[in-house]
Design a protein around this motif. Structure first.
Motif, PDB file in Angstrom:
ATOM      1  N   ASN A 148      -0.578  -0.915 -17.178  1.00 35.31           N
ATOM      2  CA  ASN A 148      -0.145   0.305 -16.474  1.00 35.31           C
ATOM      3  C   ASN A 148      -0.602   0.305 -14.942  1.00 35.31           C
ATOM      4  OD1 ASN A 148      -0.107   2.209 -19.386  1.00 35.31           O
ATOM      5  ND2 ASN A 148       1.708   0.988 -18.573  1.00 35.31           N
ATOM      6  N   GLY A 149       0.317   0.303 -14.097  1.00 40.52           N
ATOM      7  CA  GLY A 149      -0.442   0.580 -12.661  1.00 40.52           C
ATOM      8  C   GLY A 149      -0.953  -0.767 -11.909  1.00 40.52           C
ATOM      9  N   SER A 150      -0.495  -2.069 -12.485  1.00 46.52           N
ATOM     10  CA  SER A 150      -0.924  -3.228 -11.914  1.00 46.52           C
ATOM     11  C   SER A 150       0.142  -3.715 -10.870  1.00 46.52           C
ATOM     12  CB  SER A 150      -1.104  -4.096 -12.912  1.00 46.52           C
ATOM     13  OG  SER A 150       0.143  -4.498 -13.513  1.00 46.52           O
ATOM     14  N   GLY A 151       1.283  -3.027 -10.647  1.00 43.50           N
ATOM     15  CA  GLY A 151       1.949  -3.171  -9.424  1.00 43.50           C
ATOM     16  C   GLY A 151       3.408  -4.215  -9.923  1.00 43.50           C
ATOM     17  N   LYS A 152       3.576  -3.805 -11.367  1.00 40.53           N
ATOM     18  CA  LYS A 152       4.982  -4.797 -11.548  1.00 40.53           C
ATOM     19  C   LYS A 152       6.069  -4.091 -11.124  1.00 40.53           C
ATOM     20  CE  LYS A 152       3.773  -3.798 -16.198  1.00 40.53           C
ATOM     21  NZ  LYS A 152       2.618  -3.165 -15.946  1.00 40.53           N
ATOM     22  N   SER A 153       6.288  -2.830 -11.301  1.00 40.99           N
ATOM     23  CA  SER A 153       7.694  -2.170 -10.656  1.00 40.99           C
ATOM     24  C   SER A 153       7.639  -2.327  -9.295  1.00 40.99           C
ATOM     25  CB  SER A 153       7.763  -0.850 -11.179  1.00 40.99           C
ATOM     26  OG  SER A 153       7.780  -0.689 -12.603  1.00 40.99           O
ATOM     27  N   THR A 154       6.582  -2.326  -8.661  1.00 40.74           N
ATOM     28  CA  THR A 154       6.223  -2.564  -7.120  1.00 40.74           C
ATOM     29  C   THR A 154       6.910  -3.618  -6.818  1.00 40.74           C
ATOM     30  OG1 THR A 154       4.364  -0.802  -7.355  1.00 40.74           O
ATOM     31  CG2 THR A 154       4.756  -2.223  -5.345  1.00 40.74           C
ATOM     32  N   LEU A 155       6.325  -4.712  -7.501  1.00 36.20           N
ATOM     33  CA  LEU A 155       6.802  -6.294  -7.114  1.00 36.20           C
ATOM     34  C   LEU A 155       8.285  -6.373  -7.203  1.00 36.20           C
ATOM     35  CD1 LEU A 155       6.076  -9.194  -6.228  1.00 36.20           C
ATOM     36  CD2 LEU A 155       5.820  -9.461  -8.767  1.00 36.20           C
ATOM     37  N   LEU A 156       8.890  -5.735  -8.611  1.00 37.70           N
ATOM     38  CA  LEU A 156      10.470  -5.861  -8.652  1.00 37.70           C
ATOM     39  C   LEU A 156      11.004  -5.186  -7.626  1.00 37.70           C
ATOM     40  CD1 LEU A 156      10.417  -5.353 -12.575  1.00 37.70           C
ATOM     41  CD2 LEU A 156      10.686  -7.845 -11.144  1.00 37.70           C
ATOM     42  N   ARG A 157      10.555  -4.006  -7.084  1.00 36.66           N
ATOM     43  CA  ARG A 157      11.349  -3.260  -6.237  1.00 36.66           C
ATOM     44  C   ARG A 157      11.373  -3.894  -4.760  1.00 36.66           C
ATOM     45  NH1 ARG A 157       8.907   1.318  -8.627  1.00 36.66           N
ATOM     46  NH2 ARG A 157       7.175   1.156  -6.750  1.00 36.66           N
ATOM     47  N   MET A 158      10.221  -4.793  -4.419  1.00 39.28           N
ATOM     48  CA  MET A 158      10.207  -5.613  -3.352  1.00 39.28           C
ATOM     49  C   MET A 158      11.018  -6.660  -3.492  1.00 39.28           C
ATOM     50  SD  MET A 158       6.445  -5.335  -1.555  1.00 39.28           S
ATOM     51  CE  MET A 158       5.348  -5.695  -2.825  1.00 39.28           C
ATOM     52  N   GLU A 179       0.791  -1.327  -0.006  1.00 42.69           N
ATOM     53  CA  GLU A 179       0.089   0.047   0.128  1.00 42.69           C
ATOM     54  C   GLU A 179       0.763   1.086  -0.040  1.00 42.69           C
ATOM     55  OE1 GLU A 179      -2.198   0.107   3.385  1.00 42.69           O
ATOM     56  OE2 GLU A 179      -3.599  -1.743   2.982  1.00 42.69           O
ATOM     57  N   TYR A 180       0.439   2.149  -0.625  1.00 39.78           N
ATOM     58  CA  TYR A 180       1.022   3.663  -0.439  1.00 39.78           C
ATOM     59  C   TYR A 180      -0.025   4.460  -0.302  1.00 39.78           C
ATOM     60  CZ  TYR A 180       4.866   1.602  -3.419  1.00 39.78           C
ATOM     61  OH  TYR A 180       5.911   0.891  -3.951  1.00 39.78           O
ATOM     62  N   GLY A 181       0.150   5.123   1.115  1.00 43.83           N
ATOM     63  CA  GLY A 181      -0.848   6.207   1.473  1.00 43.83           C
ATOM     64  C   GLY A 181      -2.340   5.544   1.765  1.00 43.83           C
ATOM     65  N   ASP A 185      13.066  -4.215 -15.375  1.00 45.17           N
ATOM     66  CA  ASP A 185      11.877  -3.575 -15.563  1.00 45.17           C
ATOM     67  C   ASP A 185      11.763  -2.979 -16.939  1.00 45.17           C
ATOM     68  OD1 ASP A 185       9.584  -2.359 -14.886  1.00 45.17           O
ATOM     69  OD2 ASP A 185      10.226  -1.618 -13.288  1.00 45.17           O
ATOM     70  N   GLU A 186      10.775  -3.510 -17.795  1.00 44.63           N
ATOM     71  CA  GLU A 186      10.817  -3.043 -18.923  1.00 44.63           C
ATOM     72  C   GLU A 186      12.037  -2.670 -19.782  1.00 44.63           C
ATOM     73  OE1 GLU A 186       7.782  -2.629 -20.436  1.00 44.63           O
ATOM     74  OE2 GLU A 186       6.357  -2.450 -18.770  1.00 44.63           O
ATOM     75  N   PRO A 187      12.903  -3.793 -19.916  1.00 49.51           N
ATOM     76  CA  PRO A 187      14.248  -3.351 -20.509  1.00 49.51           C
ATOM     77  C   PRO A 187      14.119  -2.980 -21.926  1.00 49.51           C
ATOM     78  CG  PRO A 187      14.089  -5.646 -20.180  1.00 49.51           C
ATOM     79  CD  PRO A 187      12.636  -5.249 -19.671  1.00 49.51           C
ATOM     80  N   THR A 230       7.123  -6.592 -18.503  1.00 50.89           N
ATOM     81  CA  THR A 230       6.966  -5.988 -20.028  1.00 50.89           C
ATOM     82  C   THR A 230       5.868  -5.997 -20.365  1.00 50.89           C
ATOM     83  OG1 THR A 230       7.557  -6.853 -22.263  1.00 50.89           O
ATOM     84  CG2 THR A 230       7.312  -8.686 -20.842  1.00 50.89           C
ATOM     85  N   HIS A 231       5.449  -5.032 -21.233  1.00 48.04           N
ATOM     86  CA  HIS A 231       4.324  -4.951 -21.983  1.00 48.04           C
ATOM     87  C   HIS A 231       3.945  -5.710 -23.286  1.00 48.04           C
ATOM     88  CE1 HIS A 231       3.744  -1.371 -19.672  1.00 48.04           C
ATOM     89  NE2 HIS A 231       2.694  -1.790 -19.473  1.00 48.04           N
ATOM     90  N   ASP A 232       5.189  -6.341 -23.802  1.00 50.28           N
ATOM     91  CA  ASP A 232       5.149  -7.065 -24.897  1.00 50.28           C
ATOM     92  C   ASP A 232       5.149  -8.612 -24.495  1.00 50.28           C
ATOM     93  OD1 ASP A 232       5.587  -8.517 -27.259  1.00 50.28           O
ATOM     94  OD2 ASP A 232       7.815  -7.380 -27.551  1.00 50.28           O
ATOM     95  N   LEU A 288      -3.985   0.444  -2.176  1.00 50.94           N
ATOM     96  CA  LEU A 288      -3.370  -0.758  -2.437  1.00 50.94           C
ATOM     97  C   LEU A 288      -2.899  -0.563  -3.761  1.00 50.94           C
ATOM     98  CD1 LEU A 288      -2.985  -3.491  -1.030  1.00 50.94           C
ATOM     99  CD2 LEU A 288      -5.122  -4.112  -2.154  1.00 50.94           C
ATOM    100  N   ALA A 289      -1.432  -1.045  -4.059  1.00 54.14           N
ATOM    101  CA  ALA A 289      -0.886  -0.905  -5.307  1.00 54.14           C
ATOM    102  C   ALA A 289      -0.581  -2.424  -5.740  1.00 54.14           C
ATOM    103  CB  ALA A 289       0.387  -0.225  -5.284  1.00 54.14           C
ATOM    104  N   LEU A 290      -0.589  -3.420  -5.001  1.00 50.46           N
ATOM    105  CA  LEU A 290      -0.255  -4.592  -5.272  1.00 50.46           C
ATOM    106  C   LEU A 290      -0.806  -5.864  -4.391  1.00 50.46           C
ATOM    107  CD1 LEU A 290       1.753  -6.805  -7.182  1.00 50.46           C
ATOM    108  CD2 LEU A 290       3.206  -6.517  -5.131  1.00 50.46           C
TER     109      LEU A 290
END
Ligand code: ATP
Ligand code: MG
Length: 207
Positions: free
Chosen positions: A39-49, A13-15, A155-157, A187-189, A18-20
């Protein structure tokens, strides 16, 4: 293959928003996971965790690899940042920060070749501001590979690169998998890994 990540009821969660929300994910050592979702489904958030840069709000995220998770897992960010210095210094920075300065030129050359640069020496003294977007992306990739991670998070290389650079990045992924590295790539592809027989697609849903 031994398990390297175990995830159960993982939430971020952010503030208060729920982000993921990921009920379950198991990743085995040597896996290739393609992380997809809008977009916004939490991919980058998951990778950061997964890279231990952020903590979950709740749930279980277990790294079952080795004793030094932060040394074993590395993340290539969605918008990688290069320092305003030479390519050589950018690529070898992570090793220097670890106090590991042995044989840097040879390791630099190996990582750059793995990232598709035929002549690493010619790139060594170039400045990051003098590079194209595709070159920056592959140099950032080289700066991760040089660390010889057990787990490579991407992340989206290929988001901003042409077909030739995309092929080089995929060749790099193939070589990493050949060495037993676990690769998790947002990835989006959905076709990106169509030539990879072992790829497993994991879709995140917006919450
Ligand atoms: N640091 C943050 N602070 C507040 N909200 C955040 C933060 N990081 C991400 N979010 C929110 O969390 C949600 C998931 O974002 P995230 O960047 O993980 O999505 P994504 O799947 O990587 O999207 P994209 O495909 O656009 O890269 C979004 O709603 C985003 O606005
Ligand atoms: Mg993202």
């Amino acid at each position: 293959m031994s398990q390297i990540f175990e995830i159960r009821e993982l939430r971020k969660e952010y503030g208060g928003l729920l982000a993921l929300d990921l009920p379950e994910l198991d990743v085995a050592s040597g896996d290739l996971v393609s992380l997809v979702g809008r977009n916004g489904s939490g991919k980058s958030t998951l990778l950061r965790m997964l890279a231990f840069l952020e903590k979950p709000s709740s749930g279980l995220l277990n790294y079952l690899g080795g004793p030094e998770p932060r040394r074993e897992v590395t993340l290539l960010l969605q918008n990688p940042y290069l320092l305003k210095c030479s390519v050589f210094d950018n690529v070898t920075l992570g090793l220097c920060l670890r106090g590991d300065r042995e044989n840097l030129p040879a390791r630099y050359a190996e990582a750059m070749r793995a990232a598709g640069f035929a002549d690493p020496q010619a790139m060594a003294s170039r400045y990051s501001s003098q590079l194209s977007g595709g070159e920056r992306q592959r140099i950032s990739l080289a700066s991760r590979i040089i660390l010889k991670p057990r787990v490579l998070l991407l992340d989206e290389p290929t988001a901003h690169v042409d077909a030739a650079s995309e092929r080089m990045i995929l060749d790099t992924v193939r070589a990493c998998l050949g060495q037993g590295t676990t690769v998790i790539c947002a990835t989006h592809d959905r076709q990106l890994f169509s030539d990879f027989p072992t790829v497993r697609e994991v879709e995140l849903r917006r919450v």
